[in-house]
Scaffold this motif. Structure first.
Motif, mmCIF file in Angstrom:
data_model
loop_
_atom_site.group_PDB
_atom_site.id
_atom_site.type_symbol
_atom_site.label_atom_id
_atom_site.label_comp_id
_atom_site.label_asym_id
_atom_site.label_seq_id
_atom_site.Cartn_x
_atom_site.Cartn_y
_atom_site.Cartn_z
ATOM 1 N N VAL A 221 -7.513 1.079 7.639
ATOM 2 C CA VAL A 221 -7.460 -0.310 8.089
ATOM 3 C C VAL A 221 -8.674 -0.610 8.966
ATOM 4 C CG1 VAL A 221 -6.120 -2.035 9.360
ATOM 5 C CG2 VAL A 221 -4.949 -0.249 8.050
ATOM 6 N N PRO A 222 -9.533 -1.537 8.567
ATOM 7 C CA PRO A 222 -10.704 -1.879 9.385
ATOM 8 C C PRO A 222 -10.284 -2.324 10.785
ATOM 9 C CG PRO A 222 -10.874 -2.866 7.200
ATOM 10 C CD PRO A 222 -9.478 -2.325 7.320
ATOM 11 N N GLY A 223 -10.864 -1.701 11.793
ATOM 12 C CA GLY A 223 -10.565 -2.068 13.178
ATOM 13 C C GLY A 223 -9.239 -1.552 13.689
ATOM 14 N N GLY A 224 -8.465 -0.887 12.844
ATOM 15 C CA GLY A 224 -7.150 -0.396 13.266
ATOM 16 C C GLY A 224 -7.270 0.755 14.251
ATOM 17 N N GLU A 225 -6.282 0.869 15.148
ATOM 18 C CA GLU A 225 -6.236 1.948 16.124
ATOM 19 C C GLU A 225 -5.073 2.875 15.780
ATOM 20 O OE1 GLU A 225 -5.869 -0.083 19.831
ATOM 21 O OE2 GLU A 225 -7.884 -0.946 19.740
ATOM 22 N N HIS A 226 -4.856 3.879 16.610
ATOM 23 C CA HIS A 226 -3.752 4.804 16.341
ATOM 24 C C HIS A 226 -2.417 4.074 16.396
ATOM 25 C CE1 HIS A 226 -1.797 8.693 16.013
ATOM 26 N NE2 HIS A 226 -0.987 8.331 16.988
ATOM 27 N N PHE A 227 -2.246 3.227 17.413
ATOM 28 C CA PHE A 227 -1.022 2.445 17.555
ATOM 29 C C PHE A 227 -1.207 1.083 16.898
ATOM 30 C CE2 PHE A 227 -0.829 5.492 21.026
ATOM 31 C CZ PHE A 227 0.474 5.954 20.928
ATOM 32 N N PHE A 228 -0.419 0.796 15.892
ATOM 33 C CA PHE A 228 -0.452 -0.506 15.221
ATOM 34 C C PHE A 228 0.435 -1.456 16.035
ATOM 35 C CE2 PHE A 228 -2.597 1.786 12.137
ATOM 36 C CZ PHE A 228 -2.877 1.060 11.002
ATOM 37 N N HIS A 229 -0.182 -2.389 16.748
ATOM 38 C CA HIS A 229 0.609 -3.258 17.621
ATOM 39 C C HIS A 229 0.162 -4.719 17.598
ATOM 40 C CE1 HIS A 229 -2.831 -1.863 19.987
ATOM 41 N NE2 HIS A 229 -2.721 -2.970 20.698
ATOM 42 N N THR A 230 -1.038 -5.025 17.087
ATOM 43 C CA THR A 230 -1.458 -6.432 17.028
ATOM 44 C C THR A 230 -0.785 -7.112 15.836
ATOM 45 O OG1 THR A 230 -3.363 -6.072 15.573
ATOM 46 C CG2 THR A 230 -3.707 -5.752 17.948
ATOM 47 N N ASN A 231 -0.694 -8.431 15.902
ATOM 48 C CA ASN A 231 -0.091 -9.173 14.788
ATOM 49 C C ASN A 231 -0.838 -8.913 13.483
ATOM 50 O OD1 ASN A 231 1.894 -10.302 16.413
ATOM 51 N ND2 ASN A 231 0.687 -12.129 16.870
ATOM 52 N N GLU A 232 -2.158 -8.848 13.577
ATOM 53 C CA GLU A 232 -2.981 -8.624 12.380
ATOM 54 C C GLU A 232 -2.682 -7.269 11.748
ATOM 55 O OE1 GLU A 232 -7.711 -8.214 11.121
ATOM 56 O OE2 GLU A 232 -7.143 -8.599 13.213
ATOM 57 N N HIS A 233 -2.613 -6.234 12.580
ATOM 58 C CA HIS A 233 -2.410 -4.895 12.031
ATOM 59 C C HIS A 233 -0.966 -4.671 11.597
ATOM 60 C CE1 HIS A 233 -6.219 -3.764 14.411
ATOM 61 N NE2 HIS A 233 -6.519 -4.086 13.175
ATOM 62 N N LEU A 234 -0.013 -5.318 12.269
ATOM 63 C CA LEU A 234 1.373 -5.227 11.811
ATOM 64 C C LEU A 234 1.543 -5.943 10.469
ATOM 65 C CD1 LEU A 234 3.384 -5.684 15.133
ATOM 66 C CD2 LEU A 234 2.983 -3.577 13.850
ATOM 67 N N ALA A 235 0.810 -7.041 10.281
ATOM 68 C CA ALA A 235 0.845 -7.737 8.986
ATOM 69 C C ALA A 235 0.258 -6.842 7.901
ATOM 70 C CB ALA A 235 0.082 -9.052 9.073
ATOM 71 N N TYR A 236 -0.817 -6.127 8.218
ATOM 72 C CA TYR A 236 -1.419 -5.190 7.259
ATOM 73 C C TYR A 236 -0.409 -4.096 6.918
ATOM 74 C CZ TYR A 236 -5.500 -3.032 5.037
ATOM 75 O OH TYR A 236 -6.393 -2.531 4.130
ATOM 76 N N PHE A 237 0.288 -3.618 7.936
ATOM 77 C CA PHE A 237 1.318 -2.597 7.754
ATOM 78 C C PHE A 237 2.404 -3.080 6.802
ATOM 79 C CE2 PHE A 237 5.345 -0.765 9.720
ATOM 80 C CZ PHE A 237 5.251 0.461 9.083
ATOM 81 N N ARG A 238 2.879 -4.309 6.989
ATOM 82 C CA ARG A 238 3.904 -4.889 6.102
ATOM 83 C C ARG A 238 3.406 -4.936 4.650
ATOM 84 N NH1 ARG A 238 8.096 -7.864 8.602
ATOM 85 N NH2 ARG A 238 7.749 -8.326 10.810
ATOM 86 N N ASN A 239 2.199 -5.428 4.478
ATOM 87 C CA ASN A 239 1.649 -5.540 3.123
ATOM 88 C C ASN A 239 1.500 -4.168 2.463
ATOM 89 O OD1 ASN A 239 1.475 -8.334 3.270
ATOM 90 N ND2 ASN A 239 -0.620 -8.304 4.065
ATOM 91 N N TRP A 240 1.084 -3.199 3.248
ATOM 92 C CA TRP A 240 0.948 -1.836 2.730
ATOM 93 C C TRP A 240 2.309 -1.295 2.307
ATOM 94 C CZ3 TRP A 240 2.635 2.935 4.896
ATOM 95 C CH2 TRP A 240 2.070 4.084 4.310
ATOM 96 N N LEU A 241 3.322 -1.520 3.138
ATOM 97 C CA LEU A 241 4.672 -1.079 2.787
ATOM 98 C C LEU A 241 5.139 -1.721 1.498
ATOM 99 C CD1 LEU A 241 6.474 -1.153 6.271
ATOM 100 C CD2 LEU A 241 5.755 0.874 4.982
ATOM 101 N N HIS A 242 4.899 -3.003 1.365
ATOM 102 C CA HIS A 242 5.333 -3.747 0.183
ATOM 103 C C HIS A 242 4.762 -3.108 -1.081
ATOM 104 C CE1 HIS A 242 6.798 -7.144 -2.148
ATOM 105 N NE2 HIS A 242 5.602 -7.200 -2.732
ATOM 106 N N GLY A 243 3.555 -2.598 -0.987
ATOM 107 C CA GLY A 243 2.926 -2.012 -2.165
ATOM 108 C C GLY A 243 3.209 -0.545 -2.369
ATOM 109 N N HIS A 244 3.807 0.127 -1.346
ATOM 110 C CA HIS A 244 3.982 1.574 -1.446
ATOM 111 C C HIS A 244 5.419 2.055 -1.396
ATOM 112 C CE1 HIS A 244 -0.347 1.510 -0.578
ATOM 113 N NE2 HIS A 244 -0.371 2.704 -1.118
ATOM 114 N N ILE A 245 6.346 1.254 -0.932
ATOM 115 C CA ILE A 245 7.752 1.696 -0.931
ATOM 116 C C ILE A 245 8.209 1.884 -2.370
ATOM 117 C CG2 ILE A 245 10.125 0.946 -0.479
ATOM 118 C CD1 ILE A 245 9.148 -0.255 2.126
ATOM 119 N N ASP A 246 8.710 3.102 -2.625
ATOM 120 C CA ASP A 246 9.202 3.475 -3.956
ATOM 121 C C ASP A 246 8.119 3.430 -5.012
ATOM 122 O OD1 ASP A 246 11.186 4.389 -5.695
ATOM 123 O OD2 ASP A 246 11.537 2.388 -6.480
ATOM 124 N N THR A 247 6.926 3.945 -4.679
ATOM 125 C CA THR A 247 5.880 4.071 -5.693
ATOM 126 C C THR A 247 5.553 5.551 -5.903
ATOM 127 O OG1 THR A 247 4.146 3.889 -4.007
ATOM 128 C CG2 THR A 247 4.859 1.863 -5.102
#
Length: 247
Positions: A221-247
């Motif tokens: 994740v560009p600009g991401g840190e160890h702890f995902f806590h900003t709205n932008e990075h949590l949104a990236y996390f959600r999108n990543w989950l959407h594409g990877h859960i049960d794949t």
């Protein structure tokens, strides 16, 4: 360098959540799906219902999966428990959780965050995990401990002699370090990793080498840190989950 970020609980879409005690371990079972079950293991300074776990459980529920989360020693409802959050104790607890998970589903998957990912890979290397999703995973605990020793001028000889040494970040334990050295991570499950470009705790060269060695899919994740806590990075996390859960 001290990390002291506690993610706030977030309000996810309403879903069924049951509080449990599993062999003395406080736990939560999220969702009512029938597709299978994810065991979710939180990171340091976190707990079974933090923002990352709640987001994960919500995304998993959308795809019909339940999520079983729990508190590691010295975290959440176990903060005052007289049990260290050591690799040995966490592996023991993770086995207890897996035993219960297997009574709920024969299709068990894994979500692990930071040190929770490390403990999971140590405990579940021989379990039939369908797939694993890892966020900011600790893949080389020896490297992290030795970094802390370097930062606070603690030698191996001193740690062995004194057995435990307090630092501003964590207390260092000789038996913990020795266990980590003697038991490197061995992992070959289908795995996807989400990693922050600016993660200063787990260096990229170690995470990328682990991904190549284990055949894991690595997303940076560009600009991401160890702890995902900003709205932008949590949104990236959600999108990543959407594409990877049960794949």
């Amino acid at each position: 360098m001290k990390y002291d970020i506690r993610l706030e609980r977030v309000r996810e879409p309403a879903m069924q959540k049951q509080n449990l005690i599993i062999d003395g371990i406080p736990a939560a079972l999220w969702g009512d799906g029938t597709e299978g079950l994810y065991v979710a293991v939180h990171g340091d300074q976190s707990h079974k219902e933090d923002a990352i776990i709640a987001i994960f459980a919500g995304e998993a529920a959308k795809k019909g999966f339940r999520t079983l989360s729990f508190d590691l020693p010295e975290h959440g409802d176990r903060e005052n428990e007289n049990r260290l959050c050591s690799v040995q104790n966490c592996i023991e607890d993770l086995h207890k959780i897996m035993n219960h998970a297997c009574t709920l589903s024969d299709r068990v998957r894994l979500f692990g965050c930071s040190m929770g990912a490390y403990f999971s890979m140590m405990a579940y290397k021989d379990e039939p995990i369908r797939n694993a999703l890892l966020l900011s995973p600790v893949v080389d605990m020896r490297r992290i401990i030795e970094n802390m020793m370097l930062w606070f001028d603690v030698s191996l000889k001193r740690l062995e002699r004194e057995q435990e040494i307090a630092t501003p970040i964590k207390t260092l334990y000789w038996d913990y370090y020795k266990y980590v050295v003697d038991n490197p991570v061995r992992w070959d499950k289908p795995t996807a990793i989400l990693y922050g470009e600016k993660d200063e705790l787990c260096e990229y060269e170690y995470v990328s080498a682990f991904a190549e060695r284990s055949g894991a899919d690595l997303t940076v994740v560009p600009g991401g840190e160890h702890f995902f806590h900003t709205n932008e990075h949590l949104a990236y996390f959600r999108n990543w989950l959407h594409g990877h859960i049960d794949t």
